[in-house]
Design an enzyme around this catalytic site. Structure first.
Site, short mmCIF file in Angstrom:
data_model
loop_
_atom_site.label_atom_id
_atom_site.label_comp_id
_atom_site.label_asym_id
_atom_site.label_seq_id
_atom_site.Cartn_x
_atom_site.Cartn_y
_atom_site.Cartn_z
N ASP A 138 0.88 -1.28 0.05
CA ASP A 138 -0.06 0.00 0.02
C ASP A 138 0.95 1.31 -0.02
O ASP A 138 1.68 1.54 1.02
CB ASP A 138 -0.95 -0.01 1.35
CG ASP A 138 -1.99 1.09 1.37
OD1 ASP A 138 -1.96 1.98 0.43
OD2 ASP A 138 -2.60 1.27 2.40
N ASP A 333 -2.61 6.59 -5.23
CA ASP A 333 -2.54 5.51 -4.08
C ASP A 333 -2.99 4.32 -4.84
O ASP A 333 -3.85 3.90 -5.67
CB ASP A 333 -3.93 6.35 -3.38
CG ASP A 333 -3.96 5.19 -2.20
OD1 ASP A 333 -2.98 4.59 -1.62
OD2 ASP A 333 -4.96 5.38 -1.64
#
Ligand SMILES: *[C@@H]1O[C@H](CO)[C@@H](O)[C@H](O)[C@H]1NC(C)=O
Ligand SMILES: *[C@@H]1O[C@H](CO)[C@@H](O)[C@H](O)[C@H]1NC(C)=O
Ligand SMILES: *[C@@H]1O[C@H](CO)[C@@H](O)[C@H](O)[C@H]1NC(C)=O
Ligand SMILES: *[C@@H]1O[C@H](CO)[C@@H](O)[C@H](O)[C@H]1NC(C)=O
Ligand SMILES: *[C@@H]1O[C@H](CO)[C@@H](O)[C@H](O)[C@H]1NC(C)=O
Ligand SMILES: *[C@@H]1O[C@H](CO)[C@@H](O)[C@H](O)[C@H]1NC(C)=O
Length: 454
Positions: A138, A333
């Protein structure tokens, strides 16, 4: 009968020929079935990845027997993540309960990102001897953590046995009075440093900060710091934990800067039934890379900011005032699923996309999506290309799987969503990043994209 029609058909063909040729360049003819993931894992390209990236609920995943989220749940988790990134939810507060440090999410400090639906997994080795663990990666989170024995309160079920520090000869605690502890620590328990992360969807992990050898074959990284989670619960699925690729001081990227110089790249697969990769170090750049600068946001050390500047549909640039984008700002992201656009930008995109899709029957809205189509009975469809522009004349032509989100053949939606407020942060999400080699070159200050990498 047929002969009566022939002149008409010929004239139609002839007349429309130059027009359709023109528009075909900016349209994709998409086999409807190619939009649907299959039940069989396929690896389209042999790119010898350092780490193989797969969707955690797809057929390439070792976790596939785990129940995935419904689309509704997944999109709602995605919104929770976005809310937390955009700061709509209040930061977690509450004092540490020193007599019960592992007790609950109340004792948790907020540090970086949010878990949500970060749905791409890799396998990493931890400890000596090294044991493999499946973790989510992530770019919107910084602290790496895995579940650790002995679980103090609660550990969720995971695929591999939970990491047991007593079985590793290189394991050590991070001491309380140290810079790393100040960066992530919330409280001290004796000489150990407690850490805690609470994600946007209320998932949490609490434990103590530790270090051990991390193996990313063929590389061995000693003294890698991560959270040893002894109380963990939430939407983690069956992964062992998380690899934090954010830019802040304790992230994997920062801790390994001596080795990989803060350069990494990934390619997210087009479908949950194919594979991508995650690479570290200078060979992460590919030919044909378009580069946009990373914007250094003075008020946030978390997230990778970039400047979105425009959108196009079927090759036509949409008329959107540049302040629409600059007012909101944007990040890239890997953990947010659906790209979020400022309301005015989304409206322009939707309107032009709908024009290009006029010939198809619309289907009801669903969750974040308000532009859906019913492709029942169709073998192939013609969809307008969608381009996203970033600062420095970077223009990305999205893969068809980055334009449409398939709920079902009767409900295929434009895979973008609008922010609520004009100044809400824009987010370039993982569906739109599919099939690009996305390179994060922090020392040279850019994010690069090259198409059709996986
Ligand atoms: C702290 O934890 C202990 C043990 O679970 C509990 O008895 C106490 O009420 C907690 N204190 C606070 C302020 O939450
Ligand atoms: C761990 O993963 C590496 C790289 O994928 C592999 O070579 C190794 O055999 C695995 N080890 C175990 C014990 O499964
Ligand atoms: C690390 O700290 C934890 C929490 O205080 C403790 O339970 C554990 O024994 C320590 N491990 C080592 C190797 O010191
Ligand atoms: C873990 O979270 C689930 C919901 O996500 C909840 O139902 C369950 O009670 C929690 N378990 C513990 C021990 O907190
Ligand atoms: C990039 O976006 C930020 C907002 O996130 C803005 O402050 C900055 O001026 C923009 N830079 C350029 C060169 O447009
Ligand atoms: C931007 O890209 C377009 C198309 O690729 C090109 O025609 C144009 O000259 C470029 N402009 C600059 C300033 O590089």
């Amino acid at each position: 009968m047929a002969t009566n029609w022939l002149p008409f058909l010929l004239s139609l063909l002839f007349l429309s020929f130059p027009i359709s040729l023109q528009s075909l360049q900016n349209m994709y003819e998409v086999d409807v079935h190619s939009l649907m993931p299959s039940n069989v894992c396929s690896s389209p390209k042999d790119n010898k990845p350092r780490l193989r990236v797969v969707d955690r609920y797809g057929p390439c995943s070792t976790l596939r027997q785990q129940q995935g989220f419904s689309h509704e749940q997944m999109l709602s988790n995605d919104q929770s993540r976005v809310d937390s990134i955009q700061g709509h939810i209040s930061a977690v507060s509450g004092g540490a309960n020193k007599s019960d440090p592992f007790a609950s999410s109340k004792t948790i400090a907020q540090y970086g990102g949010s878990f949500g639906v970060a749905n791409y997994i890799v396998s990493i080795g931890i400890g000596t001897p090294s044991k493999n663990f499946t973790v989510v990666f992530d770019t919107g989170s910084d602290v790496t953590w895995i579940q650790c024995e002995p679980c103090q309160r609660y550990c969720y079920q995971q695929l591999e046995p939970i990491f047991d520090p007593s079985q590793s000869s290189t394991f050590a605690n991070v001491s309380c009075n140290s810079d790393p502890c100040n960066d992530v620590g919330y409280a001290c328990l004796g000489s150990s440093c407690l850490y805690g992360v609470r994600y946007g969807d209320s998932s949490y992990t609490v434990g103590y900060y530790a270090e051990d050898t991390l193996t990313i074959a063929p590389d061995v990284i000693s003294h890698f710091r991560f959270g040893c989670g002894q109380n963990n619960n939430g939407t983690f699925g069956a992964v062992a934990g998380l690899l934090g690729l954010g830019p802040a001081s304790e992230s994997f990227v920062s801790q390994t800067s001596y080795k990989y110089n803060r350069i990494f790249a990934y390619c997210l697969p087009a479908l949950s039934s194919s594979t991508g990769y995650l690479n570290f170090g200078t060979d992460s750049n590919l030919p044909n890379t378009q580069r946009t600068p990373i914007f250094k946001n003075p008020s946030s050390q978390f997230y990778y900011y970039l400047n979105m500047t425009g959108l196009s549909v079927a090759g036509k640039s949409l008329k959107i005032e540049s302040k629409v984008f600059s007012k909101a700002g944007a990040i890239i992201d890997s953990g947010t699923v659906i790209t979020r656009l400022p309301p005015d930008a989304y409206k322009a995109l939707r309107s032009e996309f709908r024009k290009g899709m006029k010939q198809y029957k619309m289907a009801p809205s669903f969750s974040l999506f308000d532009t859906c189509y019913d492709f029942t009975g169709l073998d192939s469809v013609l969809i307008p290309s969608v381009g996203v522009q970033f600062l420095n004349n970077v223009s990305l032509d999205l893969d068809p799987n980055g334009i449409l989100y398939v709920l079902d053949i009767s409900q295929v939606c434009l895979a973008f969503a609008s922010n609520r407020e004009r100044n809400d942060l824009g987010i370039f999400g993982n569906v739109q990043q599919r099939t690009f080699n996305v390179v994060y070159d922090v020392p040279n200050g850019y994010i690069g994209f090259s198409p059709e990498a996986c």
